[in-house]
Design an enzyme around this catalytic site. Sequence first.
Site, PDB file in Angstrom:
ATOM      1  N   ASN A 201      32.222  37.617   5.323  1.00 14.56           N
ATOM      2  CA  ASN A 201      31.789  38.719   4.678  1.00 14.56           C
ATOM      3  C   ASN A 201      32.275  39.235   3.555  1.00 14.56           C
ATOM      4  OD1 ASN A 201      34.188  41.012   5.010  1.00 14.56           O
ATOM      5  ND2 ASN A 201      34.338  39.729   6.716  1.00 14.56           N
TER       6      ASN A 201
ATOM      7  N   PHE B   7      38.221  52.687  10.680  1.00 16.37           N
ATOM      8  CA  PHE B   7      36.889  52.324   9.350  1.00 16.37           C
ATOM      9  C   PHE B   7      34.993  51.596  10.256  1.00 16.37           C
ATOM     10  CE2 PHE B   7      38.145  52.230   5.558  1.00 16.37           C
ATOM     11  CZ  PHE B   7      39.549  52.480   5.417  1.00 16.37           C
TER      12      PHE B   7
END
Length: 402
Positions: A209, A320
């Site tokens: 990613n 997060f």
Amino acid sequence: MMRDRTVLLGVTGSIAAYKAVDLASRLAQDGAKVDVVMTNCATEFVTPLTFRSITHCQVVTDMFAASEEHDIEHIALAERADVVVIAPATANIMAKLAVGIADDMLCCATLATKAPIILAPAMNVHMWEKAITQENLTKLRARGFKIVEPSYGALACGEVGKGRLADVEDILTAIRQILDRKSDLIGKHVIVTAGGTQEPIDPVRLICNRSSGKMGYALAEAARERGAKVTLITAPTTLPPPADVEMIEVQTALQMREAVLRTVPEADALIMAAAVADYRPATAAKSKLKKEEFPLMQLELIRNPDIISEVRGNLIKVGFAAESENVVGNATVKLKNKGLHLIVANNIAEAGSGFGVDTNKVILVDSKGKVEDLPLLPKSEVAHKILDKVSALLSPAIGASG
Ligand code: C5P
């Protein structure tokens, strides 16, 4: 903040030495005591008298004359400094500091000091880009030197490129940040995860990613600056390892899970800044898949375990949430589902925020529903804001009254 603090300002032989006069002046105006140490080359560009007139302090240029004339020697200078700033820092001083050479007053004082050291390099663009300079820079960073990078623009040599001394304002910000440092995490063990996990398809290909690891590395560095023992569990990144941090390098989500679950029993806080892949290929081929044999490639993907949800125990858990809509709402759901104390939400659609960049615009949401919307800040500052919350959560009495 500067009042009654001592800044040891090292000035080396670059045309940008004249800008150090402005820096010394700003520091003195802010109330700092400024000891200036100039190399011989620096005195060719600016005179010691200039600095003396501005700082009203002695300016040291000569290793041996200094102790006789002014009762100043490198150990005394090194010991009384709250911070050492070398601006401009030439390629020469960087090379000397990288190997520990101590052949002049500035090198000796820098070697002898226990204070944090800031370098603001300035040089010709090709000198800056040369592999040896970059190697020295990496070495110095890994040893805890804080670098205020040169900026891009017209250079004295007539070229245009990276190599101009950073703005005095940016150097002052770096000094203030260091003098403002808290030591509220001494005795605490903080685990930070960083980077994007990589899930192999075969020995060559993988699923990854866009995470650069910058936010996690900034957190590890900031926690260490505040006195914590830090373990950084990192997926592959291109970032230099932070100084004085225990590094555990992993590649996949499963490896990260194993490293987190193994280390958390000792920890006071876990901050999961890593972008953990949600899926991995059901099987990773042992040998390279040949495209000729697969005119149509279909991958079967299975869910990775949610690492932070599996972590139990009496520690602070921070997650997060990278969102593109209903940021606070979605982050709050995650906070609850994953059993977190705090979630750091960001809108990845916003400019200057999220993956790859040096800044971040985040919203902090805690388990009591308190929402704090922070402005766009450098990731190093976002890291300190997150740690302010972690610190308060680790000392509930102080947190409750604050
Ligand atoms: O669910 P989502 O991926 O948005 O959650 C993000 C948070 O959860 C991050 O703190 C991330 O590090 C953590 N996470 C995890 N294990 C996963 C996926 C995400 O711990 N498999």
